[in-house]
Design a protein around this motif. Structure first.
Motif, PDB file in Angstrom:
ATOM      1  N   ALA A   1       0.867  -1.182   0.000  1.00 32.92           N
ATOM      2  CA  ALA A   1       0.000   0.000   0.000  1.00 32.92           C
ATOM      3  C   ALA A   1       0.902   1.230   0.000  1.00 32.92           C
ATOM      4  CB  ALA A   1      -0.918  -0.013   1.216  1.00 32.92           C
ATOM      5  N   ASN A   2       1.272   1.652  -1.188  1.00 32.24           N
ATOM      6  CA  ASN A   2       2.247   2.725  -1.348  1.00 32.24           C
ATOM      7  C   ASN A   2       1.615   4.067  -1.709  1.00 32.24           C
ATOM      8  OD1 ASN A   2       4.958   3.978  -2.261  1.00 32.24           O
ATOM      9  ND2 ASN A   2       3.743   3.982  -4.133  1.00 32.24           N
ATOM     10  N   ALA A   3       0.448   4.059  -2.345  1.00 30.65           N
ATOM     11  CA  ALA A   3      -0.161   5.310  -2.813  1.00 30.65           C
ATOM     12  C   ALA A   3      -0.356   6.279  -1.651  1.00 30.65           C
ATOM     13  CB  ALA A   3      -1.501   5.020  -3.484  1.00 30.65           C
ATOM     14  N   GLY A   4       0.034   7.526  -1.864  1.00 32.72           N
ATOM     15  CA  GLY A   4      -0.119   8.521  -0.815  1.00 32.72           C
ATOM     16  C   GLY A   4       0.023   9.923  -1.363  1.00 32.72           C
ATOM     17  N   ILE A   5      -0.484  10.898  -0.620  1.00 29.75           N
ATOM     18  CA  ILE A   5      -0.331  12.292  -0.992  1.00 29.75           C
ATOM     19  C   ILE A   5       0.272  13.065   0.165  1.00 29.75           C
ATOM     20  CG2 ILE A   5      -2.186  12.283  -2.694  1.00 29.75           C
ATOM     21  CD1 ILE A   5      -4.015  13.544  -0.634  1.00 29.75           C
ATOM     22  N   SER A   6       0.960  14.163  -0.175  1.00 31.12           N
ATOM     23  CA  SER A   6       1.605  15.001   0.824  1.00 31.12           C
ATOM     24  C   SER A   6       1.399  16.461   0.433  1.00 31.12           C
ATOM     25  CB  SER A   6       3.106  14.684   0.907  1.00 31.12           C
ATOM     26  OG  SER A   6       3.764  15.570   1.795  1.00 31.12           O
ATOM     27  N   VAL A   7       0.569  17.153   1.189  1.00 32.65           N
ATOM     28  CA  VAL A   7       0.240  18.558   0.916  1.00 32.65           C
ATOM     29  C   VAL A   7       0.283  19.328   2.230  1.00 32.65           C
ATOM     30  CG1 VAL A   7      -1.442  20.141  -0.090  1.00 32.65           C
ATOM     31  CG2 VAL A   7      -1.291  17.797  -0.939  1.00 32.65           C
ATOM     32  N   GLY A   8       0.869  20.514   2.192  1.00 32.36           N
ATOM     33  CA  GLY A   8       0.907  21.338   3.385  1.00 32.36           C
ATOM     34  C   GLY A   8      -0.475  21.872   3.745  1.00 32.36           C
ATOM     35  N   ILE A   9      -0.676  22.155   5.022  1.00 27.02           N
ATOM     36  CA  ILE A   9      -1.963  22.714   5.462  1.00 27.02           C
ATOM     37  C   ILE A   9      -1.736  23.839   6.464  1.00 27.02           C
ATOM     38  CG2 ILE A   9      -3.257  20.564   5.118  1.00 27.02           C
ATOM     39  CD1 ILE A   9      -3.222  20.262   8.218  1.00 27.02           C
ATOM     40  N   ASP A  10      -2.765  24.667   6.603  1.00 22.18           N
ATOM     41  CA  ASP A  10      -2.801  25.736   7.597  1.00 22.18           C
ATOM     42  C   ASP A  10      -4.193  25.702   8.208  1.00 22.18           C
ATOM     43  OD1 ASP A  10      -2.919  28.075   9.068  1.00 22.18           O
ATOM     44  OD2 ASP A  10      -1.820  29.275   7.598  1.00 22.18           O
TER      45      ASP A  10
END
Length: 261
Positions: free
Chosen positions: A88-97
Motif C-alpha cells: 500500500a504505497n499510494a499517498g499524498i503530501s500537501v501542506g496545510i494551515d
C-alpha cells in the motif's frame, strides 16, 4: 507443472517509490499487479523497459475511492491469483494551515488516501492470505510519522496513523503466517520531494530505497526506517523534550499548500 512466479500488488505505481519498487520486484522475478489512477504512465514505463507482457497487469483505481481499490484487488485475484506481497504505497503530501477553511478538505483527502485507502488496499486479500497461511502486507509510512512538523499536520498525522494501523493489524494476524511490514522512508528523491523547501538530510535514490525495501519485505521484518541514518535521527527527535523540539523546528520551511506555487 512449475509453480507461477510470486506476485506483488503495488498501489501508486505510476511514479516515484511505487515505480522503483515495481522495477526492483520485476528484476527479482516477481509478476506485477500495478495500480494507479494514471495508467497511461505505467503503460509507457512498461513499454520503455520492455517488460514481458505475461508478467504484469495494470489496474486503474483511486485508493481514495473504496469501491475502486477493492474492485482492483478483486480483479487481481481473479486475473492473476492471490498476491504474495501487497504494498500500500499510494499517498499524498500537501501542506496545510488550520486557519484556512479549504485546508480542512485537504486534511480529509489526505486521510482518505493515506489511511482509509491503505485499509481498503489490504481488504480484498486478508482473508484469503490468512486461509493460505502466508503473505506480506506492506504499509508505506514515513519518518514524518515520528513527530509533527509545522505546516505538515495532515501528512504527519496520516503517516502516524499508518504506523499505528499496521501495528494493530500485525497483532490481529499474529500466528496466521501473514506478515505485516511497516516501512518508513526518509527523504527519497522522487517527484513528491523535489518541491520541498527545506533541507533533506541523507537524501536517497529511489532505486536504492527499493532494494532495501525488497530485502525488508522478503525477510518479513515488522518495521524499518530507510535509510537507517534517518531512523537514528527520528529516534533522537522522539526523545527531545517538547520545549527543545519546538525550538528546533521554528523557522523550518513548510510544505507547499494546495495550489501554492
Amino acid at each position: 507443472m512449475n509453480a507461477p512466479a510470486p506476485l506483488v500488488f503495488i498501489t501508486g505505481a505510476s511514479s516515484g517509490i511505487g515505480q522503483a519498487l515495481a522495477a526492483r520486484f520485476y528484476e527479482a522475478g516477481y509478476r506485477l499487479a500495478l495500480v494507479a489512477r494514471r495508467t497511461a504512465e505505467i503503460e509507457a514505463w512498461a513499454a520503455e523497459r520492455r517488460l514481458d507482457a505475461a508478467r504484469y497487469r495494470i489496474y486503474s483505481a483511486d485508493v481514495a475511492q473504496t469501491d475502486s481499490i477493492v474492485a482492483a484487488g478483486t480483479a487481481c485475484i481473479e486475473g492473476q491469483g492471490l498476491p504474495d506481497v501487497v504494498i500500500a504505497n499510494a499517498g499524498i503530501s500537501v501542506g496545510i494551515d488550520t486557519v484556512a477553511r479549504e485546508d480542512i478538505d485537504v486534511m480529509a483527502r489526505t486521510f482518505a488516501t493515506n489511511n482509509v485507502g491503505l485499509m481498503a488496499t489490504f481488504h480484498p486479500f486478508v482473508a484469503a492470505m490468512r486461509q493460505r497461511g502466508s503473505g506480506r502486507l506492506v504499509g508505506i509510512a514515513s519518518v514524518a510519522a515520528i513527530r509533527g512538523l509545522p505546516g505538515h499536520g495532515a501528512y504527519c498525522a496520516s503517516k502516524a496513523g499508518v504506523v499505528a494501523y499496521c501495528e494493530s493489524l500485525r497483532g490481529e494476524l499474529h500466528g496466521s503466517g501473514v506478515k505485516v511490514v511497516t516501512i518508513c522512508p526518509g527523504y527519497i528523491d522522487t517527484p513528491l520531494t523535489r518541491g520541498n523547501r527545506y533541507g533533506m538530510p541523507f537524501l536517497m535514490q529511489a532505486e536504492d530505497f527499493a532494494q532495501q525495501a525488497l530485502q525488508t519485505i522478503e525477510a518479513g521484518r515488522s518495521y524499518r526506517v530507510i535509510p537507517w541514518q534517518m531512523g537514528v535521527i527520528a529516534k533522537l527527535m522522539r526523545l527531545l523534550p517538547n520545549a527543545l523540539f519546538d525550538r528546533a523546528v521554528q523557522g523550518r520551511g513548510r510544505k507547499k499548500r494546495s495550489g501554492e506555487a
